[in-house]
Design a protein around this motif. Structure first.
Motif, PDB file in Angstrom:
ATOM      1  N   ASN A 127       0.898  -1.209   0.138  1.00  0.00           N
ATOM      2  CA  ASN A 127       0.065  -0.029   0.076  1.00  0.00           C
ATOM      3  C   ASN A 127       0.660   1.287  -0.121  1.00  0.00           C
ATOM      4  O   ASN A 127       2.072   1.170  -0.181  1.00  0.00           O
ATOM      5  N   LYS A 128       0.403   2.281   0.232  1.00  0.00           N
ATOM      6  CA  LYS A 128       1.053   3.763   0.215  1.00  0.00           C
ATOM      7  C   LYS A 128       2.166   3.671   1.271  1.00  0.00           C
ATOM      8  O   LYS A 128       1.643   3.241   2.449  1.00  0.00           O
TER       9      LYS A 128
ATOM     10  N   CYS B 118       6.515   1.685  18.307  1.00  0.00           N
ATOM     11  CA  CYS B 118       6.343   2.907  18.937  1.00  0.00           C
ATOM     12  C   CYS B 118       4.974   3.543  18.530  1.00  0.00           C
ATOM     13  O   CYS B 118       4.330   4.035  19.273  1.00  0.00           O
ATOM     14  N   MET B 119       4.840   3.614  17.230  1.00  0.00           N
ATOM     15  CA  MET B 119       3.676   4.349  16.843  1.00  0.00           C
ATOM     16  C   MET B 119       2.505   3.704  17.166  1.00  0.00           C
ATOM     17  O   MET B 119       1.521   4.346  17.639  1.00  0.00           O
TER      18      MET B 119
ATOM     19  N   GLU C 131      -2.027  -0.976   7.547  1.00  0.00           N
ATOM     20  CA  GLU C 131      -2.479   0.708   7.335  1.00  0.00           C
ATOM     21  C   GLU C 131      -1.335   1.576   7.454  1.00  0.00           C
ATOM     22  O   GLU C 131      -1.588   2.741   6.891  1.00  0.00           O
ATOM     23  N   HIS C 132      -0.090   1.189   7.932  1.00  0.00           N
ATOM     24  CA  HIS C 132       0.896   2.098   8.263  1.00  0.00           C
ATOM     25  C   HIS C 132       2.260   1.552   7.566  1.00  0.00           C
ATOM     26  O   HIS C 132       3.163   0.941   8.338  1.00  0.00           O
ATOM     27  N   ASN C 133       2.481   1.212   6.375  1.00  0.00           N
ATOM     28  CA  ASN C 133       3.474   0.924   5.641  1.00  0.00           C
ATOM     29  C   ASN C 133       4.648   1.865   5.879  1.00  0.00           C
ATOM     30  O   ASN C 133       4.556   3.035   5.044  1.00  0.00           O
TER      31      ASN C 133
END
Length: 329
Positions: A38-39, A101-102, A293-295
């Motif tokens: 993904n993005k 961490c995110m 969701e967070h690449n």
């Protein structure tokens, strides 16, 4: 090299099982960041000095084991040197720590003031252990050390939180490992004769096994849910020193003897492996969805040009070892 850090805590046993699977498949064609479906989110990563803390630690650990020449050894499928792969692996690892961490921040997990004090003390211990040559090579400040330790601790804390109850119900009986001896025979009459020698005449099991056993092995370490069936049920029903009656499995007739009804070391190791597998599953349910969701990848330019060099006088290799000692478990 799919596991670059050797630790016993859940951050390594879980994150490295899941996240570092990415690392093993990286090649130089992907060294600008993780290949993403993904993005891609370009996030603020670590400074070169902060990255060098980890890179130097791993470089020196491998140099100590394999000499300085290890860095130039061809290690990748496409001709990459060990040094190039090591840099890729450390970058990918730090990206995973950042992602954790995110996720921790999103879940409201943070480092407490008391924990930060402990991390500060650990950072001072590590920094004071560095030689002038180490400090010159790494180029880090005490604040750099604390930043990396704090993120590593937060990722560790998240893993512990996500997996704290996952493997709590595993008992010693479920993980139990026993040791047995077996005599396997293809002829039932011969099996009956051997059983008589064992139970009536009292001959030594191992001695008869060396003479009559048709299986490749006599002594076995056995755990639940491996062989299954009547063989396994019979083996686990025996008291230590007890000899079974004849059981038939497939085309063979077996006589079993329990030589160790509870192999404590092997049982605890199996329990740990089961718990790690459960932890990994529990962690993956949360982590994999978040990763989709967070690449992320680091955009700092120094990753393209960083080089570990040759003949460094630095010997620092205790960054993670000191962490293990300060935060065991």
């Amino acid at each position: 090299m799919n596991r670059i850090f050797l630790k016993k805590n859940k951050l390594i046993s879980v994150v490295m099982m899941v996240a570092m699977l990415l690392v093993s498949s990286l090649s130089m064609s992907a060294c600008r960041g993780i290949e993403l479906k993904n993005k891609t989110e370009e996030v603020e990563g670590y400074t070169e000095s902060q990255a060098m803390i980890v890179l130097t630690n791993e470089m020196n650990r491998y140099r100590k084991a394999y000499t300085d020449d290890i860095l130039k050894v061809e290690a990748g499928d496409s001709g990459e040197s060990f040094e190039e792969l090591l840099i890729d692996n450390v970058k990918a690892f730090l990206e995973q720590v950042k992602l954790l961490c995110m996720l921790a921040e999103e879940r409201g997990i943070s480092v407490t003031s008391q924990e930060r004090d402990s991390i500060r003390a650990l950072s001072e211990l590590y920094y004071s252990s560095l030689t002038p040559e180490d400090k010159d090579y790494i180029g880090c400040s005490l604040e750099d050390v604390q930043r990396v330790y704090e993120d590593y601790f937060l990722a560790d804390k998240l893993i512990n939180e996500l997996t704290k109850n996952a493997g709590s119900e595993i008992s010693d009986s479920e993980a139990k490992v026993i040791e047995i001896q077996q005599i396997a025979l293809s002829d039932e009459k011969k099996a009956l004769a051997v059983l008589k020698l064992l139970k009536i005449d009292g001959l030594d099991f191992a001695t008869l096994a060396s003479r009559y056993n048709e299986a490749e092995e006599t002594a076995l370490s056995l755990r639940r849910d491996t062989i299954g069936g009547l063989y396994e049920d019979t083996a686990f029903s025996l008291d230590e020193g007890e000899i079974s009656n004849i059981i038939k499995t497939g085309d063979l007739y077996y006589i079993l003897k329990c030589t160790n009804g509870y192999d404590e070391k092997a049982t605890q190791e199996r329990k740990r492996l089961i718990e790690n597998a459960i932890d990994t599953s529990a962690f993956s349910e949360v982590y994999e969805g978040y990763k989709e969701e967070h690449n992320i990848r680091f955009g700092e330019r120094f990753w393209n040009d960083i080089s570990l060099g040759e003949g460094s006088a630095s010997t620092a290799d205790n960054f993670f070892r000191l962490y293990d000692e300060a935060f065991p478990g």
